[in-house]
Design an enzyme around this catalytic site. Sequence first.
Site, PDB file in Angstrom:
ATOM      1  N   SER A  18       0.727  -0.860   0.348  1.00 12.74           N
ATOM      2  CA  SER A  18       0.029   0.034   0.302  1.00 12.74           C
ATOM      3  C   SER A  18       0.851   1.539   0.336  1.00 12.74           C
ATOM      4  O   SER A  18       1.397   1.468  -1.081  1.00 12.74           O
ATOM      5  CB  SER A  18      -1.187  -0.392   1.027  1.00 12.74           C
ATOM      6  OG  SER A  18      -1.666   0.904   1.034  1.00 12.74           O
ATOM      7  N   ASP A  60      -9.754  -3.256  -5.064  1.00 18.80           N
ATOM      8  CA  ASP A  60      -9.576  -2.172  -4.094  1.00 18.80           C
ATOM      9  C   ASP A  60      -9.310  -1.366  -5.260  1.00 18.80           C
ATOM     10  O   ASP A  60      -9.084  -0.931  -6.086  1.00 18.80           O
ATOM     11  CB  ASP A  60      -8.156  -2.688  -4.310  1.00 18.80           C
ATOM     12  CG  ASP A  60      -6.839  -1.697  -3.563  1.00 18.80           C
ATOM     13  OD1 ASP A  60      -6.942  -1.197  -3.185  1.00 18.80           O
ATOM     14  OD2 ASP A  60      -5.482  -2.202  -3.728  1.00 18.80           O
ATOM     15  N   HIS A  76      -8.780  -4.930  -0.357  1.00 10.44           N
ATOM     16  CA  HIS A  76      -6.833  -3.917  -0.260  1.00 10.44           C
ATOM     17  C   HIS A  76      -6.042  -4.146   1.029  1.00 10.44           C
ATOM     18  O   HIS A  76      -7.412  -4.943   2.404  1.00 10.44           O
ATOM     19  CB  HIS A  76      -7.496  -2.571  -0.395  1.00 10.44           C
ATOM     20  CG  HIS A  76      -6.363  -1.306   0.213  1.00 10.44           C
ATOM     21  ND1 HIS A  76      -5.122  -1.323  -1.077  1.00 10.44           N
ATOM     22  CD2 HIS A  76      -5.641  -1.192   0.898  1.00 10.44           C
ATOM     23  CE1 HIS A  76      -3.956  -0.461  -0.922  1.00 10.44           C
ATOM     24  NE2 HIS A  76      -4.589  -0.462   0.934  1.00 10.44           N
TER      25      HIS A  76
END
Length: 401
Positions: A189, A341, A371
């Site tokens: 991320s 996501d 995610h």
Amino acid sequence: MGFKVLLLGLLCVLFASHIYVSIPGNIEERWKVMALDAVAKTCTFVALCFENIGIMSYEEFISMIFRLDYTQPLSDEYISVTDTAFNDIPIRLYLPKRKSETPRRAVIYIHGGAFHFGSFKQKAFDFLNRWTANKLDAVVVGLDYRLAPQYRFPAQFEDSFTAIKFFLQDKILTKYGVDPTRICISGDSSGSTLAAAVTQQVQSDLEIKHKIKIQALLYPYLQLIDSYLPSHQEYEHGIVLTRDIAIKLMSLYLTEDEAFPQAMRKNQHMPLESRHLFKFVNWSTLLPKKYRKDHAYTEPILGRLSYSLPALMDIRLSPLLADDSQLQNLPLTYILTCEYDILRDDGLMYVSRLQNVGVQVVHDHIEDGIHAALSYMTAPLYLNLGLRIRDMYVNWLDKNL
Ligand SMILES: *[C@@H]1O[C@H](CO)[C@@H](O)[C@H](O)[C@H]1NC(C)=O
């Protein structure tokens, strides 16, 4: 007592009201994912209430929750674990105890958390880093950086770069028994934003002798200039991370001005002089057909904000803005994207950009992925999905590092 019961009752109602999101059919462990999403959205709701009432800011509340999950450095039979610092940047170091005839591989891991939250101390990242050290018999470095909004961009990049540059020195690599030709930078991320940006920088920095052999970017966030990609549209109210929250946090990472997130919601936050950069994130050419066919490309409207933030055009903020000649120097890259996501298309576009300039890329797309799946690998919030992603990532490292 009465108050606590009332509070608990209220939380249950909130939780229940968030649980009926539609979870796509191909997602494994549907009930767990539904519950996880409801927990995340209840926390968000409570945090936003506290912020509106003036008790504490949204970010303060969420960081409190993250901190409940921090671990101490615990050595075990195989790995010695210590918290220390590289040039004043906090790190957690995992050193295999077994004697090795030859220098070891090394993995530097940068955690996610939208630049605001988290640490290598989180249970899931501690677990992942220890697992990596064990499976690969490698030296693993978990890296922390100053967090927003107290410290804004580029503090996070600077800390990561400083620590990694320190590690890449001959004397430090020798001290930890690391083979300078077998070093990886990884992140998930927002941690993979930093991983991608630092890798770009290290490969072109003439002062740094030892380069990175491979990089691994797990559901990466790679650009902030177009806030209306197909994945932003499809998963606006997505599982765990919504578009609203992503925009709120990405804005706070840069500025406290409230006009900024408003402009970003409408995709009108970029300055006029940024027009030439949009070719680097033009999803109508960079996304595979499957992902773009249901969407019509519209160019973002520029120059609506009364000021321009130079940071918006910075490749350390949006590694996708690096031009082709900068991308050419990149090492073998692993990119993992998740279907469900909002950041899906960032990863997909980086795959295309790197392939277009001849960088070797291995891409895994997780059709039932959400995610931040790697954050759900430890009790009580564990998902098979998290473990599956861990194994794909670690197996790839093992073969390629
Ligand atoms: C994006 O690509 C399309 C072609 O698919 C083109 O018409 C458009 O001008 C491009 N826009 C930018 C900003 O590069």
